[in-house]
Structure formats: structure tokens, C-alpha cells
Design a protein around this motif. Structure first.
Motif, mmCIF file in Angstrom:
data_model
loop_
_atom_site.group_PDB
_atom_site.id
_atom_site.type_symbol
_atom_site.label_atom_id
_atom_site.label_comp_id
_atom_site.label_asym_id
_atom_site.label_seq_id
_atom_site.Cartn_x
_atom_site.Cartn_y
_atom_site.Cartn_z
ATOM 1 N N THR A 1 -1.049 -9.706 -0.073
ATOM 2 C CA THR A 1 -0.527 -10.298 -1.312
ATOM 3 C C THR A 1 0.430 -11.444 -1.035
ATOM 4 N N TYR A 2 0.303 -12.460 -1.827
ATOM 5 C CA TYR A 2 1.290 -13.528 -1.872
ATOM 6 C C TYR A 2 1.404 -13.944 -3.333
ATOM 7 N N ASP B 1 2.595 -7.852 2.262
ATOM 8 C CA ASP B 1 3.159 -8.936 1.455
ATOM 9 C C ASP B 1 3.979 -9.890 2.328
ATOM 10 N N SER C 1 6.715 -12.443 -1.024
ATOM 11 C CA SER C 1 6.429 -13.168 -2.269
ATOM 12 C C SER C 1 7.711 -13.410 -3.043
ATOM 13 N N THR D 1 6.511 -9.250 -6.141
ATOM 14 C CA THR D 1 5.359 -8.385 -5.852
ATOM 15 C C THR D 1 5.780 -7.176 -5.010
ATOM 16 N N ALA D 2 6.553 -7.441 -3.943
ATOM 17 C CA ALA D 2 6.888 -6.362 -3.003
ATOM 18 C C ALA D 2 7.713 -5.269 -3.685
ATOM 19 N N ARG E 1 6.116 -5.379 4.518
ATOM 20 C CA ARG E 1 6.692 -6.612 3.993
ATOM 21 C C ARG E 1 7.125 -7.482 5.156
#
Ligand code: GDD
Ligand code: MN
Length: 375
Positions: free
Chosen positions: A21-22, A50, A53, A57-58, A75
Motif C-alpha cells: 500500500t501507498y 506500507d 503513506s 493507511t498504516a 510499515r
């Protein structure tokens, strides 16, 4: 039902789903919730990787992970890129199988089930979701990107082992793999790019049994794509790296391409200074050399060394160092070319090439180390 202890059940496989995810705040939680149904068929572990972000998000994932032990957050500080996130997830996964997909809803969880089925049935090491098989459907990709991807696929096919010629989507971001069989190659994947799958195929050089399942590629739910010019550049470098048998370091290839572009910049700058500003050649030359070196520096900062990118005051300091580093070998260049000409062969072309090669190696090594502080 929330299962608090995600230990393996006898007779069931543990599937680790890796979600890079970003900035996917609005996409990630609905996707995780949707994925939980896979527990009907597998023991499940969901790993969100992640890159710090900026949209929270995290934190959202962490909250969920606190109440559901099947979910884990990895993370990372700074942004190291998609391929690197996928690799990290795979190294940390405890499953027998790993699945990777976009976190924005573009890949459907059903693709994972179909891919696992095919992998086990045909005793394969890896199955990718393809957007370009006969039965595939593309809802979520512009015409331009579809065209771009098919070109990228053509080059990719040409550069890879013959054993991978049957594949149709070397750019896929939807994969299922047998961790034990793939891990030795995963460890070696060069992570500077976006294209984890392409890199894995290149490094495994035909030694993995790979096939595809068709997918229905959906539009992204929220937010926008992270694919940008720098990522396309990385892919070009990946291709050249594979074509040169992975012998020349990727960053050196990038540095060389930027250098070649610098030559063009210098030629054009000299012309402009002479024609528009009415300067004489000897006046224009030093200026255009500095202009070309500065443009090389800025492009290298944005592309070749973007994970160590310098900003603000450091960008200015870096430029001064870069100019200094680049000016030292000018003498060496002239000296070497002359020596080569006098003692090896009186050929002006090869004499100059030897000088240029030494300057290139010096500039690359010294600026990696002194300007961007990389090994
Ligand atoms: N951790 C991390 N770090 N994740 C990232 C980064 C990063 O630097 N960059 C992108 N991601 C995540 C995104 O949040 C998303 O979940 C996934 O990686 C894919 O990124 P997208 O921004 O959605 O890429 P895309 O949809 O434009 O590209 C798709 O097509 C490519 C081929 O054309 C994806 O399916 C790619 O995986 C695929 O290679
Ligand atoms: Mn996407």
C-alpha cells in the motif's frame, strides 16, 4: 468470526496475502474485509506492506490488526517502491502459499482462488493473473495504458527465457506462488522497480514452472495510480539490465543513459548560446558543459537515485559536489586518451572511448558514493 490465534490447522494450507500500500486509505479496509472469506478454503494471513503513506493507511490497518491477529502490518520508513514491498512481504510471510494483489480493488479475490487451484492441480510454482489472455477482461485500464502494457509485454517476452514465452502478462501485479519453491529466487529479486513479476522471471531464468489464469481487471476504487515516469524509466532499465545479462548494475545503466542525454543537452545548449546569444564557441562551451552537467545531476536525482533523492538545501550542496566530482576526471580523460593514442593504438575513436569509459566509471562511482551516499 474473529480467530485470535492464527495457527495452522492440520490438512489446510496457510495462505499469506500480501497487500502493498501507498496512500490507499479508502481502499485497504474494504479489501481486507472482502478477502476474509478466503478463510473458507485456507488458513489466512494478511500482510499489509506500507511505505509510510501520508494519508493514514498504516494507522487504519494497525487498528484492525489489533483486534484481528490474521492481519499484520509491515510499515517501512520512506518509500522504497512496489517491488521492494512485495519482496519484503514474501520474506516475512509464514504461509505455504503467497498471493499478491493491488490494494485498490483492481484485482478480485476470486482470481487468487482460481490461481491456487491451477497451481496445485498442475503442480506449478507460480500462477499469475493475466489481463491479456483470451478470456480476460479489462475494465480498469485506459487505452493508452493497455497499449503501453502490450508493448512492454513484447519487450519482456523477448528478453526472458524461452520457457516463459507462453505467458501473456509479464507486468501483472496479481500473483500466487509456492513460497518454498520460489523463495530462493525471491531473495535475489532486484527491487528497484515496480515490476516484481518481471524481475522474478528474469532472475529465475526459466527454472520456475509458471502459468496464468485470466482475470477481470477492475477500475481502481479510490485514489490514483502510483505509476509515473520514474517507474517507466525503471522498467526500461530492467529490460536493458536483462539484455546485458544482468552484468552491468542497473543504476550504472541509468546513469549512462542520463549521461548520453547530457551529450545532447550540451550540443543543443552550445547551439542556442551561439545562435541566440551570439556567443563565440569558446565562450559558449564552458557554459553549456555546466548546463549539461546540471541537467544530468537533476535527472539522476529524479530517476537514478530517486530513493536517495536530495531536496532543498541538500539539492544545492549535491549539485556543487557533483560538478566537482565531474570536473576532476576531465584531466584524467585527456591524459588517458593521449596515452592510449600514443602507446596502444593511434586510433582517435578508441583513444577517446577509453577516456570516456574511465570518466564514466569514475563519475558513477564517485557520485554514487559522495553525492547520493549509496554504496
Ligand atoms: N508499499 C508500496 N510502496 N506500495 C506501493 C508503492 C510503493 O512505493 N507504489 C504502489 N504501491 C501499491 C499501491 O498502493 C497499489 O496497491 C499497488 O501497489 C499497485 O499500484 P497502483 O498505483 O495501483 O498501480 P497500477 O494499478 O497503476 O498498476 C497496475 O498495473 C501494473 C502493470 O501495468 C498494477 O497491477 C501493477 O501491479 C502492475 O504492475
Ligand atoms: Mn492499481
Amino acid at each position: 468470526m474473529t480467530k485470535l490465534n492464527p495457527s495452522k490447522t492440520v490438512g489446510r494450507e496457510l495462505l499469506s496475502v500480501i497487500l502493498p500500500t501507498y496512500n490507499e486509505r479508502d481502499n485497504i479496509i474494504p479489501l481486507i474485509k472482502k478477502l476474509l472469506y478466503l478463510e473458507d478454503s485456507f488458513d489466512l494471513e494478511i500482510l499489509v506492506v506500507d511505505d509510510n503513506s501520508s494519508d493514514g493507511t498504516a494507522l487504519l490497518v494497525k487498528e484492525l490488526a489489533q483486534s484481528d491477529r490474521r492481519i499484520r502490518l509491515i510499515r517501512r520508513v520512506g518509500r522504497s517502491g512496489l517491488a521492494s514491498a512485495i519482496k519484503e512481504g514474501m520474506l516475512d510471510a509464514s504461509g505455504d502459499l503467497a498471493a499478491v494483489m493491488d490494494s485498490d480493488g483492481q484485482h478480485e479475490p476470486i482470481a487468487i482462488e482460481l490461481a491456487v487451484e491451477k497451481l496445485r492441480l498442475n503442480k506449478l510454482d507460480l500462477v499469475a493473473g493475466s489481463r491479456f489472455k483470451g478470456e480476460s477482461q479489462i475494465f480498469g485500464l485506459s487505452q493508452r495504458r493497455t497499449g503501453g502494457s502490450s508493448w512492454a509485454n513484447r519487450f519482456a517476452r523477448f528478453s526472458l527465457s524461452r520457457k516463459y514465452k507462453h505467458l501473456t502478462d509479464y507486468m501483472s501485479g496479481c500473483l500466487v506462488l509456492d513460497i518454498k519453491n520460489c523463495l530462493p529466487y525471491v531473495c535475489k529479486v532486484d527491487v528497484s522497480g515496480f515490476k516484481f513479476f518481471y524481475e522474478l522471471l528474469a532472475i529465475s531464468d526459466g527454472n520456475l514452472l509458471v502459468d496464468e489464469v485470466p482475470i477481470k481487471f477492475q477500475p481502481r476504487n479510490y485514489g490514483s495510480s502510483k505509476l509515473d515516469l520514474a517507474i517507466l524509466w525503471d522498467f526500461l532499465i530492467s529490460l536493458l539490465h536483462t539484455f546485458t545479462l544482468r552484468f552491468i548494475p542497473r543504476r550504472a545503466i541509468s546513469f549512462a543513459l542520463v549521461g548520453a542525454f547530457g551529450v545532447v543537452v550540451q550540443l543543443i545548449a552550445t547551439q542556442i548560446l551561439m545562435l541566440v546569444f551570439q556567443m563565440g564557441f569558446e565562450e559558449a562551451l564552458p557554459l553549456s558543459v555546466v548546463i549539461a552537467a546540471t541537467s544530468n545531476y537533476l535527472i539522476n536525482n529524479a530517476l537514478t537515485f530517486r530513493f536517495q533523492r536530495l531536496i532543498g538545501w541538500n539539492l544545492v550542496k549535491g549539485l556543487l559536489k557533483f560538478l566537482l566530482v565531474a570536473s576532476l576526471p576531465v584531466l584524467a580523460n585527456v591524459g588517458l586518451a593521449t596515452t592510449f593514442y600514443n602507446f596502444v593504438t593511434p586510433n582517435t575513436f578508441w583513444a577517446q572511448m577509453s577516456g570516456i569509459l574511465v570518466v564514466f566509471v569514475w563519475n558513477y562511482a564517485a557520485s554514487s558514493r559522495l553525492v547520493w551516499n549509496t554504496p
